[in-house]
Scaffold this motif. Structure first.
Motif, PDB file in Angstrom:
ATOM      1  N   PRO B 247       0.825  -1.205   0.000  1.00 60.88           N
ATOM      2  CA  PRO B 247       0.000   0.000   0.000  1.00 60.88           C
ATOM      3  C   PRO B 247       0.863   1.260   0.000  1.00 60.88           C
ATOM      4  O   PRO B 247       1.990   1.247   0.487  1.00 60.88           O
ATOM      5  CB  PRO B 247      -0.782  -0.109   1.311  1.00 60.88           C
ATOM      6  CG  PRO B 247       0.101  -0.917   2.210  1.00 60.88           C
ATOM      7  CD  PRO B 247       0.822  -1.881   1.304  1.00 60.88           C
ATOM      8  N   LEU B 248       0.307   2.346  -0.503  1.00 59.90           N
ATOM      9  CA  LEU B 248       0.991   3.638  -0.516  1.00 59.90           C
ATOM     10  C   LEU B 248       0.185   4.661   0.272  1.00 59.90           C
ATOM     11  O   LEU B 248      -0.948   4.964  -0.082  1.00 59.90           O
ATOM     12  CB  LEU B 248       1.131   4.158  -1.947  1.00 59.90           C
ATOM     13  CG  LEU B 248       1.981   3.352  -2.930  1.00 59.90           C
ATOM     14  CD1 LEU B 248       1.861   3.942  -4.329  1.00 59.90           C
ATOM     15  CD2 LEU B 248       3.439   3.329  -2.498  1.00 59.90           C
ATOM     16  N   ALA B 249       0.784   5.198   1.324  1.00 54.88           N
ATOM     17  CA  ALA B 249       0.163   6.319   2.044  1.00 54.88           C
ATOM     18  C   ALA B 249       1.067   7.521   1.809  1.00 54.88           C
ATOM     19  O   ALA B 249       0.881   8.264   0.854  1.00 54.88           O
ATOM     20  CB  ALA B 249       0.009   5.977   3.518  1.00 54.88           C
ATOM     21  N   SER B 250       2.135   7.654   2.632  1.00 57.85           N
ATOM     22  CA  SER B 250       3.121   8.706   2.353  1.00 57.85           C
ATOM     23  C   SER B 250       4.079   8.255   1.243  1.00 57.85           C
ATOM     24  O   SER B 250       4.777   9.069   0.659  1.00 57.85           O
ATOM     25  CB  SER B 250       3.936   9.002   3.610  1.00 57.85           C
ATOM     26  OG  SER B 250       4.846   7.946   3.872  1.00 57.85           O
ATOM     27  N   GLY B 251       4.121   6.947   0.998  1.00 53.64           N
ATOM     28  CA  GLY B 251       5.055   6.386   0.034  1.00 53.64           C
ATOM     29  C   GLY B 251       6.325   5.853   0.678  1.00 53.64           C
ATOM     30  O   GLY B 251       7.133   5.190   0.021  1.00 53.64           O
ATOM     31  N   SER B 252       6.493   6.122   1.965  1.00 49.48           N
ATOM     32  CA  SER B 252       7.737   5.770   2.650  1.00 49.48           C
ATOM     33  C   SER B 252       7.955   4.259   2.728  1.00 49.48           C
ATOM     34  O   SER B 252       9.026   3.752   2.366  1.00 49.48           O
ATOM     35  CB  SER B 252       7.724   6.372   4.055  1.00 49.48           C
ATOM     36  OG  SER B 252       8.786   5.875   4.821  1.00 49.48           O
ATOM     37  N   LEU B 253       6.951   3.523   3.191  1.00 51.35           N
ATOM     38  CA  LEU B 253       7.061   2.064   3.340  1.00 51.35           C
ATOM     39  C   LEU B 253       7.572   1.418   2.050  1.00 51.35           C
ATOM     40  O   LEU B 253       8.489   0.588   2.055  1.00 51.35           O
ATOM     41  CB  LEU B 253       5.690   1.501   3.706  1.00 51.35           C
ATOM     42  CG  LEU B 253       5.519  -0.014   3.694  1.00 51.35           C
ATOM     43  CD1 LEU B 253       5.034  -0.503   5.037  1.00 51.35           C
ATOM     44  CD2 LEU B 253       4.519  -0.428   2.625  1.00 51.35           C
ATOM     45  N   PHE B 254       6.973   1.812   0.954  1.00 54.50           N
ATOM     46  CA  PHE B 254       7.281   1.275  -0.375  1.00 54.50           C
ATOM     47  C   PHE B 254       8.771   1.458  -0.713  1.00 54.50           C
ATOM     48  O   PHE B 254       9.467   0.526  -1.104  1.00 54.50           O
ATOM     49  CB  PHE B 254       6.415   2.065  -1.367  1.00 54.50           C
ATOM     50  CG  PHE B 254       6.262   1.494  -2.735  1.00 54.50           C
ATOM     51  CD1 PHE B 254       5.520   0.353  -2.960  1.00 54.50           C
ATOM     52  CD2 PHE B 254       6.820   2.147  -3.833  1.00 54.50           C
ATOM     53  CE1 PHE B 254       5.337  -0.141  -4.251  1.00 54.50           C
ATOM     54  CE2 PHE B 254       6.641   1.667  -5.120  1.00 54.50           C
ATOM     55  CZ  PHE B 254       5.889   0.518  -5.331  1.00 54.50           C
ATOM     56  N   THR B 255       9.251   2.684  -0.517  1.00 61.50           N
ATOM     57  CA  THR B 255      10.648   2.972  -0.876  1.00 61.50           C
ATOM     58  C   THR B 255      11.610   2.297   0.096  1.00 61.50           C
ATOM     59  O   THR B 255      12.729   1.954  -0.284  1.00 61.50           O
ATOM     60  CB  THR B 255      10.922   4.496  -0.864  1.00 61.50           C
ATOM     61  OG1 THR B 255      10.655   5.002   0.444  1.00 61.50           O
ATOM     62  CG2 THR B 255      10.021   5.211  -1.855  1.00 61.50           C
ATOM     63  N   LYS B 256      11.171   2.095   1.332  1.00 59.20           N
ATOM     64  CA  LYS B 256      12.073   1.487   2.312  1.00 59.20           C
ATOM     65  C   LYS B 256      12.172  -0.031   2.143  1.00 59.20           C
ATOM     66  O   LYS B 256      13.208  -0.629   2.456  1.00 59.20           O
ATOM     67  CB  LYS B 256      11.630   1.834   3.733  1.00 59.20           C
ATOM     68  CG  LYS B 256      11.763   3.317   4.050  1.00 59.20           C
ATOM     69  CD  LYS B 256      13.215   3.803   4.038  1.00 59.20           C
ATOM     70  CE  LYS B 256      13.273   5.292   4.378  1.00 59.20           C
ATOM     71  NZ  LYS B 256      14.651   5.779   4.579  1.00 59.20           N
ATOM     72  N   ALA B 308     -10.623   4.032   3.330  1.00 55.75           N
ATOM     73  CA  ALA B 308      -9.276   3.569   3.687  1.00 55.75           C
ATOM     74  C   ALA B 308      -8.511   4.702   4.371  1.00 55.75           C
ATOM     75  O   ALA B 308      -7.553   5.259   3.830  1.00 55.75           O
ATOM     76  CB  ALA B 308      -8.540   3.069   2.446  1.00 55.75           C
ATOM     77  N   LYS B 309      -8.959   5.036   5.578  1.00 58.60           N
ATOM     78  CA  LYS B 309      -8.431   6.222   6.251  1.00 58.60           C
ATOM     79  C   LYS B 309      -6.956   6.118   6.598  1.00 58.60           C
ATOM     80  O   LYS B 309      -6.251   7.117   6.632  1.00 58.60           O
ATOM     81  CB  LYS B 309      -9.246   6.507   7.517  1.00 58.60           C
ATOM     82  CG  LYS B 309     -10.685   6.886   7.194  1.00 58.60           C
ATOM     83  CD  LYS B 309     -11.490   7.189   8.444  1.00 58.60           C
ATOM     84  CE  LYS B 309     -12.956   7.394   8.055  1.00 58.60           C
ATOM     85  NZ  LYS B 309     -13.820   7.603   9.224  1.00 58.60           N
ATOM     86  N   SER B 310      -6.480   4.911   6.881  1.00 56.54           N
ATOM     87  CA  SER B 310      -5.095   4.791   7.326  1.00 56.54           C
ATOM     88  C   SER B 310      -4.100   5.104   6.214  1.00 56.54           C
ATOM     89  O   SER B 310      -2.932   5.359   6.479  1.00 56.54           O
ATOM     90  CB  SER B 310      -4.826   3.396   7.900  1.00 56.54           C
ATOM     91  OG  SER B 310      -4.929   2.415   6.905  1.00 56.54           O
ATOM     92  N   ILE B 311      -4.554   5.071   4.949  1.00 53.95           N
ATOM     93  CA  ILE B 311      -3.635   5.437   3.867  1.00 53.95           C
ATOM     94  C   ILE B 311      -4.103   6.709   3.150  1.00 53.95           C
ATOM     95  O   ILE B 311      -3.634   7.022   2.059  1.00 53.95           O
ATOM     96  CB  ILE B 311      -3.450   4.283   2.851  1.00 53.95           C
ATOM     97  CG1 ILE B 311      -4.788   3.725   2.362  1.00 53.95           C
ATOM     98  CG2 ILE B 311      -2.611   3.173   3.467  1.00 53.95           C
ATOM     99  CD1 ILE B 311      -4.647   2.706   1.231  1.00 53.95           C
ATOM    100  N   ALA B 312      -5.006   7.468   3.793  1.00 56.01           N
ATOM    101  CA  ALA B 312      -5.574   8.667   3.153  1.00 56.01           C
ATOM    102  C   ALA B 312      -4.697   9.888   3.418  1.00 56.01           C
ATOM    103  O   ALA B 312      -5.051  10.772   4.208  1.00 56.01           O
ATOM    104  CB  ALA B 312      -7.002   8.888   3.647  1.00 56.01           C
TER     105      ALA B 312
END
Lengths: 434, 434
Positions: B247-256, B308-312
């Motif tokens: 999932p992408l919220a701020s995008g941080s998880l994905f890049t890390k 999907a509030k946690s990734i909004a």
């Protein structure tokens, strides 16, 4: 949904050899049955411990999967491909802040509130029961549940592709109902308490030939709780603790942790030492605590009335065995009221960051009570079993915790709220000091 | 609640050497700061990889704790005693039934819905951030959160004995609010969306000197997500997958996760191979997916409107970096609507027995969409990241799932209900067949 027809077969690696009556010792074939035909005692799985000893070592276990199945030779399944969804190997947390608050020196929390997949210890027993159900040829599995077991049976049946029908009391917490329905089983909400649900299920088991994990599969199912003993021993560096505190519902979990420790001693994985077993019940459903207090070797059933619904079993199947374990290990069985249960939930959350359900609140409150009564020695290495997650029993906390401070998205609104909250803190302190 | 005054010191075992601007490369001391003073780019932790290589091996990792701290040399903390509550090492489940349903061959679910202590991947980043906060001398920690981060910060702060004040939008799901309050922090419910909460927190961080895990501690905090990469590589037998969906919220998880894989290659723990990265957003808040679709290298902020509030997150801090990772790995970024999100939650529950929150439903729905569009090859070993638990977003399912069948505690009442449910099943099948 069809009846089971397979005859059980055993692989050469199987270490379990019979079902055996806990009362009269009569032995039975390894089928889906749970009561002795002669004395009506409960059946338990019997093992060939020298076969287990040949198969296991500390190294073989450590090289196994990161789940309960690293202990497969101690579990009553023949397959090398059990249903493994990553159940077990939950954290054993050193609870220093709670220990200090209570005046203990070495306290651990075994946290099954994060068990996989459904956040309670029931995932252990269900993983074993459904693996065995599949071996016995069942295609429909079922259970009588106070909630956690329904969650677990529905989830693991879904993963394994088994048909599933679960029975729950109709007044369960919303989180437990939704946490069952989501997996798509048939859910029967029975207008009655757990003991009535259980009686109905015994009838259904006889007429429909389904695999009821906690009825006709109970001897296999209940063995899964032994892994709560194995894991603690392994996580303590292959040592037993001095004292364990665990919740009591049917009494099964308590006696199986005891059995798990005994077995590890028997096959030489840990050194023998005395471990005291203390049990926790909610005052509104405490037939085992009452029997213990009154020195009885029989249980007088009660009608449950407590917020701790997951442990509210008025006629506990293994109650007498739990009393026996507490007695012979120099432990205790205590009960606490609903207010103390809520305080127990908060105490664990505020000191250790672990949010447990009402059953866990009961266990923490009993821990506190036992320490205050001098029944747990501060020097004992004590392990407390937390068996379920607080998100499932949110209703119990309504009106019992603070509200958030609502603010506008502006710095001055925040500053005013912060000042207000600090004033409130000070007022509370003044009240404490008065 | 007091300001941080310590000057950071490094132990000889520390492997991180500076904060470095991702845009201009300017380097900074390892303090609580997150923005480049020259170009306003985000700061990231830089390591001495030859030092890491000297410290780690597959064997040293396997002999470490059963938590994210087995990868300590890859994390930006100097201490040998991090805050370890058993976070991480969540199950990687082979999802055969979901794979068959979608037409894939080798599909895995990395299940952080059972992460310790608060059932989301945020426990990883918060464990790292609070360990670093303690090293930097902070005694009060804080965050701007869509819910999961508030749960995690409050819980781990409680365990570590740090003061805590969290900021959330005031319209959050009940489970996420209760799941924060229970740990006893100060909770500010801000009347606004996450982006407004975040802006307010930036102001507070400047004026109060608190450690905001995702603001002034963000460079350290975000490194915790790399462990989602390390664990998958280790759990796949020290191999990288072919394709990941996250999932992408701020995008941080994905890049890390991407960074985690790269680092494992760099120090020789796994062989290099191409890994495709695909990201999931909710249509009601999909600024990163829009930028990807339109081939832009900048993000146009949006106003979120999704379950999907946690990734909004309408203005995602690492959105451009996420687009870059998807592009250069030949991946995709897709979005799905709220109906598809609910279907995604149900699909995962019914096939694999895993109950995820709306963010996980988004990820599963995007997985399905990508497979149907031929954007995931059936032969690719695919790992889907499930980052949070369904018990926290129960509201989203209201009116979307079946009710239990209510019965009396009598066999004939059960039989009637069972017959009725089977008739309903048949009718549904007839509708499918018509």
């Amino acid at each position: 949904m069809t009846q089971a027809t397979h005859t059980p077969t055993l692989s050469t690696a199987a270490t379990f050899r019979a079902l055996k009556c806990k009362e009269c010792g009569e032995e039975y074939e390894l089928k889906a049955t749970h009561v002795c035909e002669f004395c009506f005692g409960p059946l338990e799985v019997a093992y060939d411990y020298s076969a287990i000893q040949r198969q296991v070592s500390r190294a073989s276990i450590q090289a196994g999967p990161n789940s309960i199945w690293r202990y497969r030779p101690f579990l009553p399944v023949a397959t090398d491909n059990p249903i493994d969804v990553g159940t077990g190997m939950t954290p054993l947390v050193q609870a220093n802040r709670l220990a200090r608050r209570l005046g203990l020196k070495k306290l651990y929390i075994k946290n099954d509130a994060v068990n996989m997949p459904t956040l309670s210890f029931k995932d252990r027993v269900v993983s074993v029961a459904l693996t065995r159900a599949r071996e016995l040829g069942f295609t429909t599995v079922s259970c009588a549940s106070t909630g956690n077991l329904a969650n677990s049976t529905a989830a693991i049946a879904a993963h394994a592709g088994l048909d599933c029908c679960v029975f729950i009391p109709s007044d369960l917490e919303a989180g437990k109902v939704l946490g069952t329905l989501i997996y798509g089983p048939t859910v029967m909400a029975v207008q009655g308490n757990y003991d009535q649900v259980n009686r109905l299920c015994s009838e259904v088991a006889n007429t429909h030939g389904w695999g009821f994990v906690n009825i006709n599969l109970r001897p296999y199912y209940s063995e899964g709780s032994k892994t709560l003993g194995y894991e603690v021993a392994e996580q303590l560096g292959w040592e037993l603790p001095d004292h364990v505190v665990a919740p009591l519902a049917s009494g099964s979990l308590f006696t199986k942790i005891y059995k798990g420790f005994q077995e590890f001693v028997k096959v030489g994985l840990v050194d023998e030492k005395p471990v005291r077993f203390s049990g926790a019940q909610a005052e509104g459903c405490s037939p085992i605590a009452q029997a213990f207090r009154e020195g009885r070797d029989f249980i007088s059933p009660v009608k449950p009335n407590t917020i701790a619904k997951s442990i509210a079993i008025g006629n506990p199947a293994d109650g007498v065995y739990a009393v026996d374990v507490a007695k012979k290990t120099n432990g205790n069985i205590e009960s606490v009221n609903d207010t103390e249960i809520i305080e127990g939930i908060k105490l664990l959350a505020e000191t250790e960051g672990i949010f447990t359900e009402t059953a866990g609140g009961t266990t923490i409150a009993v821990l506190k009570k036992l320490v205050e009564a001098g029944k747990i020695n501060p020097d004992e290495t004590t392990v407390v079993y937390i068996t379920g997650n607080g998100l499932k029993t949110q209703e119990a906390l309504q009106g019992c915790i603070n509200e958030p401070l609502t603010i506008e998205p502006k710095l001055d609104s925040f500053e005013r709220a912060l000042e207000r909250s600090r004033t409130l803190d000070r007022l509370e302190w003044q009240q404490v000091l008065v």
